[in-house]
Design an enzyme around this catalytic site. Structure first.
Site, PDB file in Angstrom:
ATOM      1  N   LEU A  92       0.938  -1.301   0.052  1.00 26.74           N
ATOM      2  CA  LEU A  92       0.116   0.073  -0.088  1.00 26.74           C
ATOM      3  C   LEU A  92       1.027   1.347  -0.022  1.00 26.74           C
ATOM      4  O   LEU A  92       2.017   1.207  -0.242  1.00 26.74           O
ATOM      5  CB  LEU A  92      -1.068   0.133   1.162  1.00 26.74           C
ATOM      6  CG  LEU A  92      -1.982  -1.284   1.242  1.00 26.74           C
ATOM      7  CD1 LEU A  92      -2.612  -1.154   2.499  1.00 26.74           C
ATOM      8  CD2 LEU A  92      -3.019  -1.227   0.010  1.00 26.74           C
ATOM      9  N   TYR A 146       1.452   3.269   8.024  1.00 26.11           N
ATOM     10  CA  TYR A 146       0.882   3.049   6.662  1.00 26.11           C
ATOM     11  C   TYR A 146       1.822   1.684   6.240  1.00 26.11           C
ATOM     12  O   TYR A 146       2.799   1.507   6.472  1.00 26.11           O
ATOM     13  CB  TYR A 146       1.164   4.448   5.997  1.00 26.11           C
ATOM     14  CG  TYR A 146       2.596   5.081   5.687  1.00 26.11           C
ATOM     15  CD1 TYR A 146       3.630   4.463   5.061  1.00 26.11           C
ATOM     16  CD2 TYR A 146       3.051   6.093   6.235  1.00 26.11           C
ATOM     17  CE1 TYR A 146       4.939   5.046   5.056  1.00 26.11           C
ATOM     18  CE2 TYR A 146       4.178   6.838   6.280  1.00 26.11           C
ATOM     19  CZ  TYR A 146       4.961   6.054   5.661  1.00 26.11           C
ATOM     20  OH  TYR A 146       6.401   6.588   5.529  1.00 26.11           O
ATOM     21  N   CYS A 147       0.997   1.246   5.408  1.00 24.46           N
ATOM     22  CA  CYS A 147       1.701  -0.080   4.653  1.00 24.46           C
ATOM     23  C   CYS A 147       2.041  -1.096   5.619  1.00 24.46           C
ATOM     24  O   CYS A 147       3.035  -1.506   5.403  1.00 24.46           O
ATOM     25  CB  CYS A 147       2.768   0.064   3.609  1.00 24.46           C
ATOM     26  SG  CYS A 147       3.291  -0.938   2.340  1.00 24.46           S
ATOM     27  N   PRO A 148       1.090  -1.386   6.466  1.00 27.93           N
ATOM     28  CA  PRO A 148       1.495  -2.249   7.664  1.00 27.93           C
ATOM     29  C   PRO A 148       1.576  -3.559   7.097  1.00 27.93           C
ATOM     30  O   PRO A 148       1.252  -4.153   6.191  1.00 27.93           O
ATOM     31  CB  PRO A 148       0.192  -2.255   8.472  1.00 27.93           C
ATOM     32  CG  PRO A 148      -0.930  -1.940   7.757  1.00 27.93           C
ATOM     33  CD  PRO A 148      -0.129  -0.969   6.715  1.00 27.93           C
ATOM     34  N   LYS A 159       7.471   2.555  14.383  1.00 32.53           N
ATOM     35  CA  LYS A 159       7.849   2.134  12.952  1.00 32.53           C
ATOM     36  C   LYS A 159       8.752   3.139  12.189  1.00 32.53           C
ATOM     37  O   LYS A 159       8.374   4.012  11.859  1.00 32.53           O
ATOM     38  CB  LYS A 159       6.678   1.598  12.316  1.00 32.53           C
ATOM     39  CG  LYS A 159       7.000   1.011  10.772  1.00 32.53           C
ATOM     40  CD  LYS A 159       5.773   0.763   9.947  1.00 32.53           C
ATOM     41  CE  LYS A 159       6.024   0.308   8.351  1.00 32.53           C
ATOM     42  NZ  LYS A 159       4.930  -0.222   7.667  1.00 32.53           N
TER      43      LYS A 159
END
Length: 281
Positions: A92, A146-148, A159
């Site tokens: 993502l 975001y983009c996990p 992160k």
């Protein structure tokens, strides 16, 4: 047990694309990695580590590009000065800028080298690069980032990196983005705003991340040290040498350059199609 770099190849090629500047197109990076995957997968090239930096670019996943109000989301990102592209693999939305270092480990896909082994290889490398800082780098999904993914890398629950993987034509590219400098929460806020505008309360076909900016940080913020892209590159190369491999710098051959141009053209057309398809929906 993590597979060692020297057992993969006694010699690793290094391609440093970190200083190409603002005009370096992120779509070219996809073309470089696809080209190297092809050559290495077909036993025509050395295992390679490639590093690169792109300026003010948001890379969307295919699913992101199909959000109900994607044009509004894209317009917001462009109003903030970001170029928007769609990647040719899973994942993502992520932010790339001059404080984010990207690294690919590109190697031949051998029997028994699982997807998890690829992730572990990169995770082990990052832990060794930062071993002198005496911090615990963990790998698990950071909810709110975001983009996990299951190989989000974090320190104290924040992160700073995400790992992805692409396998084509017998080659593997294990890729990571490292937020080295700048504000991790500022980058996350940008993606939060993107989703707010691109979803706008409508039903979606996938579960998009509900971004919580406080879950993300840069290494400079986390380690409280004046890191730079250049200093991390030095540590990366030193760590690889400490792993017992020889490093060699080789530009693309004529054959590789030709395939790169073909891949770049293909990826440009696919990106244009992915973005324009949504204008017509």
């Amino acid at each position: 047990m993590t597979i060692s770099f020297s057992s993969i190849s006694p010699t690793w090629r290094v391609l440093d694309h970190t200083t190409f500047g603002p005009s370096f197109d992120a779509l070219q990076s996809f073309a470089y990695d696809d080209t190297l995957c092809s050559f290495i997968g077909q036993q025509q090239g050395l295992a390679t580590t490639r590093a690169w930096v792109h300026h003010k670019t948001v890379v969307l996943g295919i699913q992101d590009s199909r959000l109900p109000h994607i044009e509004e989301g894209r317009a917001y990102l462009e109003s903030q000065g970001y170029r928007v592209i769609v990647r040719n693999s899973g994942g993502l939305a992520v932010v790339l800028d001059d404080g984010v270092l990207n690294v690919s480990l590109i190697l031949k896909e051998e029997k028994g080298f699982s997807i998890d082994a690829g992730y572990e290889l990169m995770y082990d490398l990052i832990k060794k690069i930062f071993a002198s800082y005496n911090v615990n780098i963990e790998a698990y999904e950071i909810v709110g980032s975001y983009c996990p993914g299951s190989f989000d890398l974090s320190i104290n629950g924040k992160k700073f990196a995400g790992i992805s993987q692409r396998r084509i034509r017998g080659g593997i590219a294990v890729q990571i983005y490292l937020c080295v400098t700048g504000s991790g929460s500022h980058r996350a806020h940008l993606i939060k705003q993107f989703y707010d505008k691109a979803v706008a309360g409508k039903e979606t076909k996938f579960v998009y991340p509900v971004v919580q900016p406080e879950t993300m940080a840069s290494l400079t913020e986390l380690l409280q040290k004046p890191l730079t892209i250049s200093s991390i590159m030095t540590s990366l190369l030193t760590t690889l040498q400490n792993e017992g491999v020889q490093l060699t710098v080789q530009p693309l051959s004529n054959e590789e350059q030709q395939l790169f141009m073909e891949n770049y053209e293909r990826i440009q057309l696919r990106n244009e199609k992915a973005l324009n398809m949504n204008k017509n929906n």
